[in-house]
Each structure stands twice: as structure tokens, then as C-alpha cells.
Design a protein around this motif. Structure first.
Motif, short mmCIF file in Angstrom:
data_model
loop_
_atom_site.label_atom_id
_atom_site.label_comp_id
_atom_site.label_asym_id
_atom_site.label_seq_id
_atom_site.Cartn_x
_atom_site.Cartn_y
_atom_site.Cartn_z
N GLN A 172 0.80 -1.22 0.00
CA GLN A 172 0.00 0.00 0.00
C GLN A 172 0.84 1.27 0.00
O GLN A 172 0.57 2.20 -0.76
CB GLN A 172 -0.93 -0.01 1.23
N TYR A 176 0.99 4.47 -2.96
CA TYR A 176 0.85 5.91 -2.78
C TYR A 176 2.14 6.65 -3.13
O TYR A 176 2.12 7.73 -3.74
CB TYR A 176 0.43 6.22 -1.34
N SER A 293 3.14 10.87 10.65
CA SER A 293 2.40 10.06 9.68
C SER A 293 2.04 8.70 10.26
O SER A 293 2.84 8.08 10.96
CB SER A 293 3.23 9.89 8.40
N ARG A 294 0.83 8.24 9.93
CA ARG A 294 0.35 6.94 10.38
C ARG A 294 -0.23 6.12 9.22
O ARG A 294 0.00 4.93 9.13
CB ARG A 294 -0.73 7.12 11.46
N THR A 295 -1.00 6.76 8.36
CA THR A 295 -1.66 6.05 7.27
C THR A 295 -0.69 5.88 6.09
O THR A 295 0.29 6.63 5.97
CB THR A 295 -2.89 6.81 6.80
N PRO A 296 -0.96 4.93 5.20
CA PRO A 296 -0.08 4.76 4.03
C PRO A 296 0.14 6.02 3.21
O PRO A 296 1.28 6.32 2.86
CB PRO A 296 -0.81 3.66 3.23
N GLU A 298 0.03 9.14 4.22
CA GLU A 298 0.84 10.04 5.03
C GLU A 298 2.29 9.59 5.07
O GLU A 298 3.22 10.42 5.00
CB GLU A 298 0.29 10.12 6.45
N PRO A 325 4.48 1.50 11.22
CA PRO A 325 3.32 1.71 10.35
C PRO A 325 2.47 0.44 10.29
O PRO A 325 2.98 -0.65 10.42
CB PRO A 325 3.93 2.03 9.00
#
Length: 325
Positions: A172, A176, A293-296, A298, A325
């Protein structure tokens, strides 16, 4: 090179094929604040159509007026300066009293533009030289370390190859990161030999390879315009490329993981692969700027932001902590 400039070259070639007259404009020098850096291109067609930019818009308006007024004719390159005075800077929309010096080629040679495009398409570092006095334009191979040069009479610009990004893993975050890096005109190579991940990769404009990471790296013939980012969390894959990349001239080398996992990775690389402290110091791990950042997406944004800073010569300290992550 900048994707905007590649669009300028493509438009100029298209106009030449259509038999249209056009001028070629290059930013030679700037003083103060300027919207576009030296080396930037603009192509201007005989009907006033513009591709690319050299300012916030007012300089382009003046160039269009000159073209329509037949004041950009002839075959000899010449110099145009804007914003020499504060009044002109305001008139042409140049911020903070900025000044632009442009080299204008009223009749660029279409064959040379085709030559330039072919070299860039083959990822060749290329030098373009314009001599104002003689009017000659030459295109030749450039060397690493060559840079833009302008002495008021001869303009040398260096172009291509595009920056390249090798991503290890087709997960993922990689998806991105690839989408974002494409917008910055990176050539994207994604390496993932795992049969569970490769078949699902579908990001247009990227290349997926399933060879082992170290073999993939060497096949790319790494240079100082290559970034390597390991994103699998699998030491068998990530370590495999890192142990080789850290000895090579890639401008950016990073690996995902927590602070603890990256400490373990550094220990493995030093213990089993005989990497020096200097080589290990090149590893960006935890990877990316510390933006929480935490989400893919981000995480991908943090990685690309750090890559951009390093590419542009901005001193970026290593992150000292990151959540897994």
C-alpha cells in the motif's frame, strides 16, 4: 528533469511537425525572487500560444505581444531582461524586485529538438549550448557534475535523465509513493519477487520487476539520480538491496520500520555485511520526515518530502523515533 520542461519540449516538437513557427525561451539568470529557476523553458507559438513559463504571467504576456507584433523574428538568439528597475519588477509581476534574464531563440532547429528528446528518452545526461554571438546551438553528452552556466554570451544548460526511484515492495505505501513520485517526474521501478504482491500492482506509468532486489539494483546501473526505498518489512528483501545500495552513489536510501527495527537492521548490516559507519550513516531509517504520519498516504508523503529535501541539498537530520506503520 522537470516534467514542465518535458511538456515544453513535447509541444515544440509537435508544433515543428505541424509546420508552425515558434520561439524557444530559456531562463538564463535570475536576481532576487523568481518564479522559475535558471534553465527553465518556454515555447511560444506564432499565434501566441504558450507552453511552459518563466514568470508569474506578466512576462509571458509581454513575450506574446512581442511575438504577435513580429518582434521575436529572425534567426539569431538574443537576450531579454525584465525587472531591471523596481518599476519594471512591479509591472511584470516579479516578486520582491526579482529580475529575469532570458535567452530567446526565434527559430530553434527542429532536428536538434528531436535529438534532444531522443537523448532524454534514453536517459542520457545532455548538454545544450547556445552561443549568442555566433548564433550556434550545439547538443552533446554531459558529464556528472556539469551544471548550468551563463556568462552573458554563452548559455549552457544540462538536462536529464529523469530522477529514478526504486521501490522494494508492491504494498500500500508503495502504491501511494509511486503515484506521488510520478507527479514529480520520477521514473518508477517497483521490485517485488513475492508472488502474492506483484500480480496486484496496477499503477500506470510505473514498471514492475520480479527479480531479486540486489539484481534489480545492479541492472539499473545506479547513479546519483537514483533513490532506493525499501518498504517490505522483510529483512530478506530489504536488507538484500540495502547492503548493496549503501555502497553505491544513490542520492537517497531509506527503509521503513520503527526505531527499534531500524536499529536491529543497522546492526545486521554492520555485523553480517561489513558496512562501515560512514556507509550506514547514509541510511534513512526510520524513513521519511517526522510529520506524525500513520496512514499509508501520510507515510508516502513523508518519504517523498524527505527525498525532495535531500535531492535539493537541504540538510535533513535522521528521524530519531517513529511508530511502526
Amino acid at each position: 528533469m522537470d516534467s514542465v520542461d518535458l511538456q515544453v519540449l513535447a509541444a515544440a516538437r509537435r508544433w515543428a511537425a505541424e509546420g508552425r513557427r515558434f520561439a524557444w525561451v530559456t531562463v538564463a539568470r535570475t536576481w532576487g525572487s523568481a518564479p522559475r529557476p535558471p534553465g527553465s523553458w518556454l515555447a511560444l507559438r506564432d499565434d501566441g500560444r504558450v507552453e511552459g513559463s518563466v514568470s508569474g504571467g506578466c512576462v509571458e504576456d509581454d513575450l506574446i505581444a512581442r511575438m504577435r507584433g513580429n518582434r521575436l523574428g529572425g534567426g539569431q538568439p538574443f537576450i531579454l531582461a525584465y525587472g531591471v528597475t523596481q518599476e519594471e519588477a512591479v509591472r511584470y509581476g516579479l516578486p520582491c524586485g526579482g529580475t529575469l534574464e532570458l535567452v530567446v531563440e526565434p527559430s530553434p532547429d527542429p532536428a536538434q529538438l528531436e535529438d534532444l528528446a531522443a537523448r532524454l528518452g534514453q536517459h542520457q545526461l545532455t548538454q545544450r549550448q547556445v552561443d549568442i554571438a555566433s548564433g550556434t546551438v550545439t547538443i552533446a553528452a554531459a558529464e556528472r557534475g556539469d551544471a548550468l552556466s551563463w556568462d552573458g554570451g554563452r548559455l549552457i544548460t544540462v538536462h536529464g535523465p529523469r530522477w529514478r526511484l526504486l521501490i522494494i515492495g508492491a504494498g500500500q505505501v508503495s502504491r501511494y509513493l509511486a503515484h506521488m513520485a510520478l507527479a514529480l517526474d520520477y521514473e518508477i521501478i517497483v521490485c517485488d519477487p513475492r508472488k502474492e504482491y506483484g500480480p496486484g500492482w496496477d499503477v500506470p506509468g510505473t514498471r514492475l520487476v520480479t527479480t531479486l532486489p540486489d539484481d534489480t539494483l545492479f541492472a539499473l546501473e545506479p547513479d546519483a539520480r537514483l533513490a532506493v526505498v525499501a518498504l517490505t518489512h522483510d529483512p530478506k528483501l530489504d536488507d538484500m538491496v540495502l547492503m548493496e545500495a549503501l555502497k553505491l552513489p544513490a542520492f537517497y536510501i531509506g527503509a521503513i520500520g520503527s526505531r527499534l527495527n531500524n536499529a536491529k537492521r543497522r546492526d545486521r548490516l554492520a555485523r553480517y555485511f561489513d558496512l562501515s559507519e560512514q556507509e550506514l550513516a547514509r541510511l534513512r531509517g526510520p524513513v521519511g520526515l517526522a510529520i506524525g504520519s500513520r496512514t499509508p498516504p501520510e507515510i508516502a508523503l513523508a518519504i517523498l518530502a524527505e527525498m525532495t529535501a535531500v535531492k535539493n541539498g537541504v540538510a535533513v537530520p535522521l528521524r530519531d523515533a517513529v511508530a511502526e506503520p
